[in-house]
Write a protein that holds these residues in place. Structure first.
Motif, PDB file in Angstrom:
ATOM      1  N   LYS A  39       0.827  -1.215   0.000  1.00 44.23           N
ATOM      2  CA  LYS A  39       0.000   0.000   0.000  1.00 44.23           C
ATOM      3  C   LYS A  39       0.867   1.272   0.000  1.00 44.23           C
ATOM      4  O   LYS A  39       0.678   2.166  -0.815  1.00 44.23           O
ATOM      5  CB  LYS A  39      -0.918   0.018   1.242  1.00 44.23           C
ATOM      6  N   THR A  40       1.808   1.317   0.944  1.00 42.38           N
ATOM      7  CA  THR A  40       2.652   2.512   1.041  1.00 42.38           C
ATOM      8  C   THR A  40       3.496   2.676  -0.214  1.00 42.38           C
ATOM      9  O   THR A  40       3.658   3.786  -0.725  1.00 42.38           O
ATOM     10  CB  THR A  40       3.553   2.418   2.301  1.00 42.38           C
ATOM     11  N   THR A  41       4.006   1.567  -0.733  1.00 47.91           N
ATOM     12  CA  THR A  41       4.816   1.646  -1.950  1.00 47.91           C
ATOM     13  C   THR A  41       3.990   2.199  -3.112  1.00 47.91           C
ATOM     14  O   THR A  41       4.473   3.012  -3.901  1.00 47.91           O
ATOM     15  CB  THR A  41       5.391   0.249  -2.296  1.00 47.91           C
ATOM     16  N   LEU A  58      -3.253   9.813   1.540  1.00 51.25           N
ATOM     17  CA  LEU A  58      -3.310   9.653   2.995  1.00 51.25           C
ATOM     18  C   LEU A  58      -2.869   8.240   3.358  1.00 51.25           C
ATOM     19  O   LEU A  58      -3.532   7.265   3.010  1.00 51.25           O
ATOM     20  CB  LEU A  58      -4.741   9.888   3.484  1.00 51.25           C
ATOM     21  N   ASP A  59      -1.725   8.124   4.034  1.00 51.39           N
ATOM     22  CA  ASP A  59      -1.188   6.804   4.368  1.00 51.39           C
ATOM     23  C   ASP A  59      -1.465   6.479   5.836  1.00 51.39           C
ATOM     24  O   ASP A  59      -0.754   6.948   6.724  1.00 51.39           O
ATOM     25  CB  ASP A  59       0.315   6.756   4.091  1.00 51.39           C
ATOM     26  N   GLU A  60      -2.494   5.713   6.088  1.00 48.83           N
ATOM     27  CA  GLU A  60      -2.884   5.311   7.446  1.00 48.83           C
ATOM     28  C   GLU A  60      -2.889   6.497   8.410  1.00 48.83           C
ATOM     29  O   GLU A  60      -2.276   6.418   9.487  1.00 48.83           O
ATOM     30  CB  GLU A  60      -1.951   4.201   7.966  1.00 48.83           C
ATOM     31  N   PRO A  61      -3.571   7.567   8.052  1.00 46.22           N
ATOM     32  CA  PRO A  61      -3.474   8.781   8.873  1.00 46.22           C
ATOM     33  C   PRO A  61      -4.073   8.626  10.266  1.00 46.22           C
ATOM     34  O   PRO A  61      -3.781   9.421  11.142  1.00 46.22           O
ATOM     35  CB  PRO A  61      -4.272   9.819   8.064  1.00 46.22           C
TER      36      PRO A  61
END
Ligand code: ADP
Ligand code: MG
Length: 354
Positions: A42-44, A158-161
């Motif tokens: 996901k982050t990648t 938005l990465d796991e905000p």
């Protein structure tokens, strides 16, 4: 127009693939969520959109432009990370204004006024002179959001905000984020490992697993028509039961195990392969405890009952398979029970070993 389109994007680290042929297309103004377990990519994916990673193969388009080689600061995206600490030596106002350093936002508002507007937008008006350390975790993430929005980006990432916040606050803030996104109409890619959060606030969801996209669809479709065994298991409570193929034309399966063969034969839409055994997905709320007039009935025994407030979560046993039931009766069931199933609620999610 600010669509984001990934086509066959692969990224690897030291020869180990992190993304394998990821294709997805986020529409202008859409709230699109990537969901999957830790390490699935996901982050990648988000970093590749932002320009912090370059794909080995494949293309990324933002707003109709191929952004290969375009550095992050020129991609017109705003980002909020899980633990994106605000700058501790800067006031809240200075933190938000920092978001303006690279570009002038659209419109002819001066920076001070813009910061005030942003603080109001995230419901933090009047807090500009505070230090970040005086704020709660939820307030800090609101400021991080305001900072990301400051330059008026085309796309919000938005990465796991919310993942560092407690459950109550998470549920409240996810609605705040969704409302804000709707108000601004900004194309948004949201990352979470929390499938309930993904279903709750997204226009569409991409379920990722091991560097691949397993399924893309509206939350209802992901939940009701899981395309694979992985999706069926990862999203929501579910029962995965073994089935045997009775006939391929018309496609029919039978719940494996004991019982009356006639009574457990189910007509399905299609079969995945030539396999003789298949996996069937049935949601706990679709198993009706005590409904003896259902088309399919199983005689099961109650193992464990959990009280959830609005329902009981009943773990039953039927012929060596466990069956999870959501039961909304007045009292906890016990002993031998009848489980009623409507064939229309049964989905084939894979062949043997898939
Ligand atoms: P997620 O955000 O879904 O938890 P990531 O995108 O962070 O997953 O990671 C996907 C895979 O890539 C994981 O196996 C992770 O270990 C690996 N990975 C991510 N970033 C790096 C990196 N900078 N160097 C080496 N491996 C990495
Ligand atoms: Mg991550």
């Amino acid at each position: 127009m600010s669509e984001v389109i990934l086509e066959d994007v692969s990224v690897s680290f030291d020869g180990v693939p992190a993304l394998r042929d990821v294709s997805l297309s986020v529409s202008d103004g859409e709230f699109f969520t990537l969901v999957g377990p830790s390490g699935c990519g996901k982050t990648t994916t988000l970093r590749t959109v932002a320009g912090f990673e370059e794909p080995d193969t494949g293309t990324v388009e933002i707003g109709g432009v191929d952004v290969a080689g375009v550095p992050p600061e020129d991609r017109n995206v705003g980002i909020v990370f899980q633990n994106y600490a605000l700058f501790p030596h800067m006031s809240v106002r200075e933190n938000v204004a920092y978001g303006l350093r690279y570009r002038d936002p659209p419109g002819d508002v001066d920076d001070d006024e813009r910061v005030d507007n942003l603080l109001e937008l995230v419901d933090m008006a009047g807090m500009g002179e505070r230090d970040p350390e005086e704020l709660s975790g939820g307030q800090q993430q609101r400021i991080a959001l305001a900072r990301a929005l400051a330059p008026g980006p085309e796309v919000l990432l938005l990465d796991e905000p919310l993942s560092a916040l407690d459950a109550r606050l998470r549920e409240r803030l996810r609605v705040v984020i969704r409302d804000l996104q709707q108000e601004l109409g900004i194309t948004t890619i949201y990352v979470t490992h929390d499938q309930a959060e993904a279903l709750a606030i997204s226009d569409r969801v991409a379920v990722m697993h091991d560097g691949r996209v397993e399924q893309i669809g509206r939350p209802e479709a992901i939940y009701r028509e899981p395309a694979s065994r992985f999706v069926a298991e990862f999203v929501g409570d579910n029962n995965l039961l073994e089935g045997a193929v009775v006939s391929t034309d018309p496609p029919q399966v039978r719940l494996a195990g004991g019982g009356d063969e006639q009574a457990t034969t189910i007509a399905v839409d299609s079969l995945p392969s030539e396999n003789e055994r298949v996996t069937l997905s049935i949601r706990p709320e679709d198993v009706r405890l005590g409904d003896a007039s259902a088309p399919i009935t199983l005689s099961a025994t109650v193992d464990t009952v959990e009280f959830l407030g609005d329902a009981y979560r009943v773990h039953c046993r039927w012929d060596d398979q466990s069956v999870l039931v959501k039961y909304t009766g007045d009292a906890a069931p016990e002993g031998t029970v009848t489980l009623g199933i409507d064939p229309e609620t049964v989905t084939v999610v894979g062949g043997e070993g898939s």
